[in-house]
Write an enzyme that holds these catalytic residues in place. Sequence first.
Site, PDB file in Angstrom:
ATOM      1  N   GLY A  10       0.740  -1.200   0.000  1.00  0.00           N
ATOM      2  CA  GLY A  10      -0.063  -0.057  -0.167  1.00  0.00           C
ATOM      3  C   GLY A  10       0.856   1.392  -0.086  1.00  0.00           C
ATOM      4  N   MET A  43      -4.110  -6.661  -6.870  1.00  0.00           N
ATOM      5  CA  MET A  43      -3.627  -7.737  -7.995  1.00  0.00           C
ATOM      6  C   MET A  43      -4.763  -8.568  -8.481  1.00  0.00           C
ATOM      7  SD  MET A  43      -0.662  -6.715  -8.289  1.00  0.00           S
ATOM      8  CE  MET A  43       0.502  -7.769  -8.968  1.00  0.00           C
ATOM      9  N   HIS A  61       0.768   1.147 -13.103  1.00  0.00           N
ATOM     10  CA  HIS A  61       1.257  -0.118 -13.630  1.00  0.00           C
ATOM     11  C   HIS A  61       2.862   0.175 -13.792  1.00  0.00           C
ATOM     12  CE1 HIS A  61       1.609  -4.005 -15.640  1.00  0.00           C
ATOM     13  NE2 HIS A  61       2.554  -3.381 -16.505  1.00  0.00           N
ATOM     14  N   ASN A 120       1.736   2.982  -2.721  1.00  0.00           N
ATOM     15  CA  ASN A 120       0.988   3.974  -3.488  1.00  0.00           C
ATOM     16  C   ASN A 120      -0.148   4.431  -2.907  1.00  0.00           C
ATOM     17  OD1 ASN A 120       2.299   4.366  -6.199  1.00  0.00           O
ATOM     18  ND2 ASN A 120       2.452   2.158  -6.032  1.00  0.00           N
ATOM     19  N   ASN A 160      -5.250   3.188 -12.734  1.00  0.00           N
ATOM     20  CA  ASN A 160      -4.564   2.201 -12.236  1.00  0.00           C
ATOM     21  C   ASN A 160      -3.106   2.658 -12.557  1.00  0.00           C
ATOM     22  OD1 ASN A 160      -3.541  -0.568 -11.414  1.00  0.00           O
ATOM     23  ND2 ASN A 160      -3.180  -0.967 -13.544  1.00  0.00           N
ATOM     24  N   ILE A 202      -7.756  -9.335 -11.388  1.00  0.00           N
ATOM     25  CA  ILE A 202      -8.247  -8.864 -12.744  1.00  0.00           C
ATOM     26  C   ILE A 202      -9.801  -8.510 -12.613  1.00  0.00           C
ATOM     27  CG2 ILE A 202      -8.643  -9.354 -15.069  1.00  0.00           C
ATOM     28  CD1 ILE A 202      -5.939 -10.698 -15.163  1.00  0.00           C
ATOM     29  N   LEU A 203     -10.296  -7.312 -13.000  1.00  0.00           N
ATOM     30  CA  LEU A 203     -11.671  -7.128 -12.828  1.00  0.00           C
ATOM     31  C   LEU A 203     -12.147  -7.241 -14.362  1.00  0.00           C
ATOM     32  CD1 LEU A 203     -11.182  -3.548 -11.040  1.00  0.00           C
ATOM     33  CD2 LEU A 203     -12.204  -5.797 -10.059  1.00  0.00           C
TER      34      LEU A 203
HETATM   35  C1  GAR Z   1       3.580  -1.285  -7.522  1.00  0.00           C
HETATM   36  O1  GAR Z   1       4.844  -1.283  -7.918  1.00  0.00           O
HETATM   37  C2  GAR Z   1       2.177  -1.164  -8.498  1.00  0.00           C
HETATM   38  O2  GAR Z   1       2.786  -0.590  -9.696  1.00  0.00           O
HETATM   39  C3  GAR Z   1       2.380  -2.655  -8.747  1.00  0.00           C
HETATM   40  O3  GAR Z   1       2.287  -3.283  -7.467  1.00  0.00           O
HETATM   41  C4  GAR Z   1       3.302  -2.570  -6.649  1.00  0.00           C
HETATM   42  C5  GAR Z   1       2.194  -2.137  -5.599  1.00  0.00           C
HETATM   43  O4  GAR Z   1       3.091  -1.606  -4.321  1.00  0.00           O
HETATM   44  N1  GAR Z   1       1.068  -2.749  -9.742  1.00  0.00           N
HETATM   45  C6  GAR Z   1       0.951  -3.936 -10.601  1.00  0.00           C
HETATM   46  O5  GAR Z   1       1.912  -4.696 -10.739  1.00  0.00           O
HETATM   47  C7  GAR Z   1      -0.445  -3.749 -11.024  1.00  0.00           C
HETATM   48  N2  GAR Z   1      -0.471  -5.038 -12.239  1.00  0.00           N
HETATM   49  P1  GAR Z   1       2.299  -0.858  -3.265  1.00  0.00           P
HETATM   50  O6  GAR Z   1       1.275  -1.874  -2.576  1.00  0.00           O
HETATM   51  O7  GAR Z   1       3.530  -0.667  -2.277  1.00  0.00           O
HETATM   52  O8  GAR Z   1       1.621   0.318  -3.804  1.00  0.00           O
END
Ligand code: GAR
Length: 209
Positions: free
Chosen positions: A12, A90, A109, A14, A107, A92-93
């Site tokens: 979490g 993580m 990525h 982000n 989102n 897929i919707l």
């Molecule tokens: C982040 O790097 C995000 O870009 C990636 O998961 C991580 C989550 O980190 N998302 C994906 O790969 C989506 N396909 P966080 O929980 O510390 O924000």
Amino acid sequence: MKRVAILISGSGSNMAALARDMTGDHPARPVLVVSNEPGAGGLEKAADLGIETAILDHRQFRGDRAGFESRLNDVLQAHSLDIICLAGFMRILTSQFIDRWAGRILNIHPSLLPKYPGLNTHARAIEAGDREAGCTVHQVTADLDAGPILGQARVPIYPDDTRASLAARVLEQEHLLYPAVLRAFASGSESLVHLPAPGETPINAELGD
Ligand code: GAR
């Protein structure tokens, strides 16, 4: 004031970057954090930030994706949301869910889309011999990681990079890019947000602005 839900599955970071930015004159506020993982570290971070949390464990739906999404939809509807931010979510919707919230789901990525949709983005970039990597914030459509791009940030890839060192460099940029894009999006702008790569002179600065 726009009401924002943030969907997470993991640490979490982000989510926290988004939530910390949503103060003062920011046009949005975080009203809910939902995790499909009961043990997600982001749940505690959200609680510490004073945000309501909800857990929706997909395993309890035993493969019933429609049931999971219907419950998720109910939770979100109950909070009268304007924007949903996926932040390391993580799952897929399906298009049924996405259609209900069309144009309101963002989102982040960890690649420079359209390169490397899906998983293992950093390993794939290193394996391909790429000289740069980065992250993308985009609108979510039914096609995985392929919705309209709202912003990107780039970082260099160094010869001695590992997946972990590259992921850490990209994550730093994610924490700057996602808040910048959400701020613009919540105030009604859909123009592209470009963050200068670390060390790059911002265009405005070159113009003496
Ligand atoms: C982040 O790097 C995000 O870009 C990636 O998961 C991580 C989550 O980190 N998302 C994906 O790969 C989506 N396909 P966080 O929980 O510390 O924000």
